[in-house]
Write a protein that holds these residues in place. Structure first.
Motif, mmCIF file in Angstrom:
data_model
loop_
_atom_site.group_PDB
_atom_site.id
_atom_site.type_symbol
_atom_site.label_atom_id
_atom_site.label_comp_id
_atom_site.label_asym_id
_atom_site.label_seq_id
_atom_site.Cartn_x
_atom_site.Cartn_y
_atom_site.Cartn_z
ATOM 1 N N ASN A 59 -27.455 51.096 -22.520
ATOM 2 C CA ASN A 59 -26.158 51.348 -22.914
ATOM 3 C C ASN A 59 -25.288 52.271 -22.165
ATOM 4 O O ASN A 59 -24.807 53.060 -22.568
ATOM 5 C CB ASN A 59 -26.127 51.928 -24.372
ATOM 6 N N PRO A 60 -25.031 51.506 -20.895
ATOM 7 C CA PRO A 60 -24.474 52.462 -19.816
ATOM 8 C C PRO A 60 -22.764 52.447 -19.858
ATOM 9 O O PRO A 60 -22.101 53.288 -19.589
ATOM 10 C CB PRO A 60 -24.887 51.857 -18.627
ATOM 11 N N LEU A 61 -22.369 51.242 -20.671
ATOM 12 C CA LEU A 61 -20.991 51.224 -20.564
ATOM 13 C C LEU A 61 -20.448 51.641 -21.892
ATOM 14 O O LEU A 61 -21.057 51.600 -22.964
ATOM 15 C CB LEU A 61 -20.380 49.573 -20.570
ATOM 16 N N THR A 62 -19.179 52.308 -22.020
ATOM 17 C CA THR A 62 -18.614 52.962 -23.278
ATOM 18 C C THR A 62 -17.923 51.805 -24.044
ATOM 19 O O THR A 62 -17.806 50.420 -23.550
ATOM 20 C CB THR A 62 -17.373 53.840 -22.620
ATOM 21 N N TYR A 63 -17.776 52.213 -25.204
ATOM 22 C CA TYR A 63 -17.258 51.011 -26.147
ATOM 23 C C TYR A 63 -15.649 50.596 -25.448
ATOM 24 O O TYR A 63 -15.436 49.499 -25.457
ATOM 25 C CB TYR A 63 -16.904 51.807 -27.440
ATOM 26 N N PHE A 64 -14.972 51.499 -24.935
ATOM 27 C CA PHE A 64 -13.689 51.083 -24.458
ATOM 28 C C PHE A 64 -13.862 50.280 -23.232
ATOM 29 O O PHE A 64 -13.100 49.344 -23.106
ATOM 30 C CB PHE A 64 -12.890 52.112 -23.982
ATOM 31 N N GLU A 65 -14.943 50.625 -22.370
ATOM 32 C CA GLU A 65 -15.092 49.425 -21.259
ATOM 33 C C GLU A 65 -15.557 48.160 -21.923
ATOM 34 O O GLU A 65 -14.998 47.099 -21.212
ATOM 35 C CB GLU A 65 -16.211 50.206 -20.529
ATOM 36 N N ARG A 66 -16.480 48.061 -22.899
ATOM 37 C CA ARG A 66 -16.841 46.740 -23.251
ATOM 38 C C ARG A 66 -15.719 46.094 -23.949
ATOM 39 O O ARG A 66 -15.444 45.105 -23.887
ATOM 40 C CB ARG A 66 -18.018 47.078 -24.221
ATOM 41 N N TYR A 67 -14.763 46.977 -24.740
ATOM 42 C CA TYR A 67 -13.804 46.435 -25.419
ATOM 43 C C TYR A 67 -12.692 45.683 -24.376
ATOM 44 O O TYR A 67 -12.077 44.509 -24.329
ATOM 45 C CB TYR A 67 -12.751 47.409 -25.975
ATOM 46 N N THR A 68 -12.625 46.373 -23.096
ATOM 47 C CA THR A 68 -11.737 45.961 -22.146
ATOM 48 C C THR A 68 -12.064 44.614 -21.423
ATOM 49 O O THR A 68 -11.551 43.654 -21.180
ATOM 50 C CB THR A 68 -11.435 47.056 -20.904
#
Length: 191
Positions: A59-68
């Motif tokens: 789970n290396p990416l943040t929620y916001f990164e995945r949202y983007t």
């Protein structure tokens, strides 16, 4: 056509098969709600159906990164931004779903393994309307986030596995370097 559908995933590196999955969900409804699972460490927990899926390395990416990533890929694929929403979805906590997604929606999912069946159980335990878009053996899964991350760590080509917008964003965010640093820290801690 259903008015509102909910689809979900970790999207830890949004790849081409994720986009196929998202578009298959969107084709079934007027408005698609994309639930990002494991939105943060407090809303993730281990499940025997897929051990390790909540670990930091997966789970290396943040929620916001995945949202983007999701928003960029769906718009790039021709989906108007007003036809979808992106929200957190703590998949391992069914009692919390009502705080994140519309429960009257149809919940779309795919099944490849025990984890897919476990998620179907979660949805059904809440009395939600579900639609399994496809149920296939693991050998037919196609691209995986794990393989994408392995290629990034190894310095092997990965950009063709993801939508162009995802490649541009993950390159800008230096995700391959981040993954290598995480691996190096884990290796150092293990010695």
């Amino acid at each position: 056509m259903t008015e509102v559908g909910v689809i979900h995933g970790r999207f830890q590196g949004l790849h081409n098969d994720h986009l196929t999955y998202l578009l298959a969900g969107k084709a079934r409804c007027s408005h698609l709600v994309v639930g990002i699972t494991n939105p943060d460490p407090t809303l993730a927990k281990e499940d025997q159906a897929d051990p390790g899926r909540s670990g930091r390395a997966r789970n290396p990416l943040t929620y916001f990164e995945r949202y983007t990533l999701i928003r960029a890929a769906l718009v790039e694929a021709g989906t108007p931004w007003e036809d979808f929403s992106v929200v957190p979805l703590p998949i391992n906590f069914p009692d919390l779903y009502r705080y994140y997604v519309p429960l009257e929606a149809v919940f779309y999912l795919t099944i490849y393994d025990a984890w897919g069946r476990r998620k179907l159980e979660f949805f059904r335990s809440q009395g939600l309307k579900t639609e399994v878009m496809w149920d296939r053996p693991p050998s037919e899964k196609g691209i995986t986030g794990s393989e994408l991350r392995r290629r990034m760590i190894a310095g092997r080509p990965w950009e063709d596995m993801v939508p162009p917008s995802s490649a541009a964003l993950m390159t800008r965010w230096r995700v391959p370097e981040r993954l290598r640093q995480m691996r190096d820290r884990a290796d150092s801690a293990g010695q």
